[in-house]
Design an enzyme around this catalytic site. Structure first.
Site, PDB file in Angstrom:
ATOM      1  CD  GLU A 189      -2.947  -1.257   0.171  1.00  0.00           C
ATOM      2  OE1 GLU A 189      -3.007  -0.323  -0.669  1.00  0.00           O
ATOM      3  OE2 GLU A 189      -3.712  -2.224   0.135  1.00  0.00           O
ATOM      4  CE1 TYR A 193     -11.992   3.063  -4.073  1.00  0.00           C
ATOM      5  CE2 TYR A 193     -12.121   1.801  -2.041  1.00  0.00           C
ATOM      6  CZ  TYR A 193     -11.825   2.974  -2.710  1.00  0.00           C
ATOM      7  OH  TYR A 193     -11.380   4.063  -2.015  1.00  0.00           O
TER       8      TYR A 193
END
Length: 197
Positions: free
Chosen positions: A94, A178
């Protein structure tokens, strides 16, 4: 296709590998695969993730299909330099969520002879370059762009469409928030969202 560094094995050289793509494209899965291979080879490996990413686990890095590997959560990129001392391989998940210092940290580690493997979203939910990722991709020796499958067309997907109303760039989420979309499907969905608003 990713190629291993095979130049002059007598000289310890470091490098940066970036694994990027949309949500649900297998970035973390590929990061875990590479790190496990390094561990199997008895290399000293340290793994890091942003401390606020507790979606699946407080400390482990966990992929969407539940593969996991222990990691150290850190508040800021500068902490990685302190904690990665003496490592052969450093993994970072990330990376888009880290401050811009992550670029300096990765380059400094590589300059010291460390293999740095970084995974992150290359674009945000608006389809714009995400945080420090473009700079990491520019300075990396190896860049692997992985793709999801578009949920609307079945084509390759490289966009992460946000289904919920939230304008924060940093919003952790899953399939409820998402959806991976192809270029055409993404821009069609974005235009439909703007019309609705």
């Amino acid at each position: 296709m990713f190629l291993e560094n095979t130049v002059n094995n007598n000289e310890k050289t470091g490098w940066i590998e970036v694994i990027c793509g949309s949500m649900f494209s297998g970035k973390t899965e590929e990061l875990i695969r590479r790190l496990r291979r390094a561990q199997f080879a008895k290399q000293k490996v340290e793994i890091f993730k942003p401390s606020f990413d507790t979606r699946y686990d407080d400390t482990n890095i966990v992929s969407h299909n539940a593969n996991e590997i222990p990691s150290t959560p850190v508040e800021a990129a500068a902490s990685i330099m302190l904690l990665a001392d003496g490592c052969d391989v450093v993994g970072i998940d990330e990376a888009q969520f880290f401050d811009d210092e992550i670029v300096h940290v990765c380059n400094e580690l590589a300059n010291r002879g460390v293999r740095v493997i970084v995974a992150g979203l290359d674009m945000d939910y608006k389809g714009k370059p995400f945080g420090p990722m473009p700079f990491l991709m520019a300075t990396a020796e190896y860049v692997t762009k992985v793709h999801a499958v578009c949920t609307r067309t079945g084509n390759l997907a490289n966009y992460s469409f946000r289904k919920v109303s939230n304008d924060q760039q940093r919003l952790l989420g899953e399939a409820d928030s998402y959806e991976p979309l192809s270029r055409a499907a993404f821009y069609k969905a974005m235009n439909a969202k703007k019309t609705k608003e």
